[in-house]
Design an enzyme around this catalytic site. Structure first.
Site, PDB file in Angstrom:
ATOM      1  N   GLU A 113       0.859  -1.183   0.000  1.00 47.96           N
ATOM      2  CA  GLU A 113       0.000   0.000   0.000  1.00 47.96           C
ATOM      3  C   GLU A 113       0.896   1.232   0.000  1.00 47.96           C
ATOM      4  OE1 GLU A 113      -3.166   0.213  -0.494  1.00 47.96           O
ATOM      5  OE2 GLU A 113      -3.965  -1.755   0.041  1.00 47.96           O
ATOM      6  N   HIS A 155      -4.207  -2.631  -7.387  1.00 45.81           N
ATOM      7  CA  HIS A 155      -5.398  -3.134  -6.708  1.00 45.81           C
ATOM      8  C   HIS A 155      -6.633  -2.931  -7.598  1.00 45.81           C
ATOM      9  CE1 HIS A 155      -3.551  -3.258  -2.429  1.00 45.81           C
ATOM     10  NE2 HIS A 155      -3.585  -4.453  -2.985  1.00 45.81           N
TER      11      HIS A 155
HETATM   12 ZN   LIG Z   1      -5.126  -0.827  -2.054  1.00 49.82          ZN
END
Ligand SMILES: [Zn+2]
Length: 273
Positions: A113, A155
């Protein structure tokens, strides 16, 4: 590997103080030599076959028991890298996701992330030193885990109906120049009709086939439905970021074909079986 970012509304502070590791959590040695801190997450399991208030809160959410989300790594805006889950364990980062017929993405990927305020908060550019850190981290993961470049994904690629991150400002071209991720120069945008929601035709079927061949989870129906639009949007965020509108225009179609043609032969074979 799948890359994403998470939203943080306030990032004025230069050096974000990190939350303290939870006292009774078992710590571990970082897999990456460039991880600056280990904050063990409770949110991982053995591999089997939103929005957040601030950086500290976001890290806490990714590393605290009971939130059901985690990532292996978090890359801060200042380039620091925090590891939350050992690479050998399954982190809960992708959620319901699919790529190339595999729908347990969490079990077969490393989650990274990348801190960014995100689309709901002005979506700032990714600072260069943060990108440099992501590149260095990913190169190490690719080497250690034998991840081919075309398996470095967003993602939004693996969960196009739910996720936008890391988004159209993420410099995939710079990443690819440094050996991370698969990328071709997007075809120029020209005036064209484009396939869009509601269209039913063989051209739509061909588009869906091509997207599925690359790895996207899209049913091949010949009908340009909401899922198709969301997948096209995800494709544009990653590969044709100059216009993200969910319309499969000429530039989108050509970029997709160029991308497929540039895939290593083994990858195409795997995708079509
Ligand atoms: Zn993410």
């Amino acid at each position: 590997m799948s890359l994403g970012s998470f939203a943080v509304p306030d990032s004025k502070r230069r050096a974000t103080p990190l939350p303290r590791p939870i006292a009774n959590m078992q710590t571990f040695n970082p897999d990456s030599s460039i991880a600056s801190d280990v904050i063990p997450s409770a949110n991982f399991g053995e591999r089997n076959k939103g929005r957040m208030p601030d950086v500290q809160g976001a890290i806490a959410q990714l590393c605290t028991a009971g939130t059901d989300v985690s990532a292996h790594y978090i890359v801060l805006e200042d380039g620091r890298i925090i590891q939350c889950v050992p690479e050998s364990k399954r982190a809960w980062h992708a959620g319901v996701a699919t790529w190339a017929g595999e729908d347990d993405i969490n079990s077969c990927s490393i989650g990274v992330e990348i801190v960014n305020r995100g689309h709901d908060w002005g979506y700032p550019e990714y600072p260069l030193r943060q990108i440099a850190a992501v590149i260095a981290l990913c190169r190490g993961i690719m080497l250690r885990r034998n991840v081919p470049s075309h398996r470095v994904l967003a993602h939004s690629d693996v969960a196009p109906t739910r996720k936008k991150d890391p988004g159209e400002k993420f410099p995939w071209h710079s990443m690819a120049n440094s050996g991370v991720g698969h990328w071709v120069q997007p075809a120029p945008i020209v005036r064209s009709e484009g396939l869009k929601i509601g269209t039913i035709s063989d051209a739509v079927r061909d588009l869906q086939l091509a997207l599925a061949r690359y790895g996207y989870g899209v049913p091949v129906t010949g009908k340009y439905d909401t899922t198709t639009m969301e997948v096209v949007t995800a494709f544009q965020r990653h590969f044709r970021p100059a216009r993200v509108d969910g319309v499969a225009d000429h530039s989108t179609l050509v970029t997709l074909q160029t991308l497929l043609a540039s895939l290593p032969a083994a990858a195409v074979a795997a995708a079509t079986t």
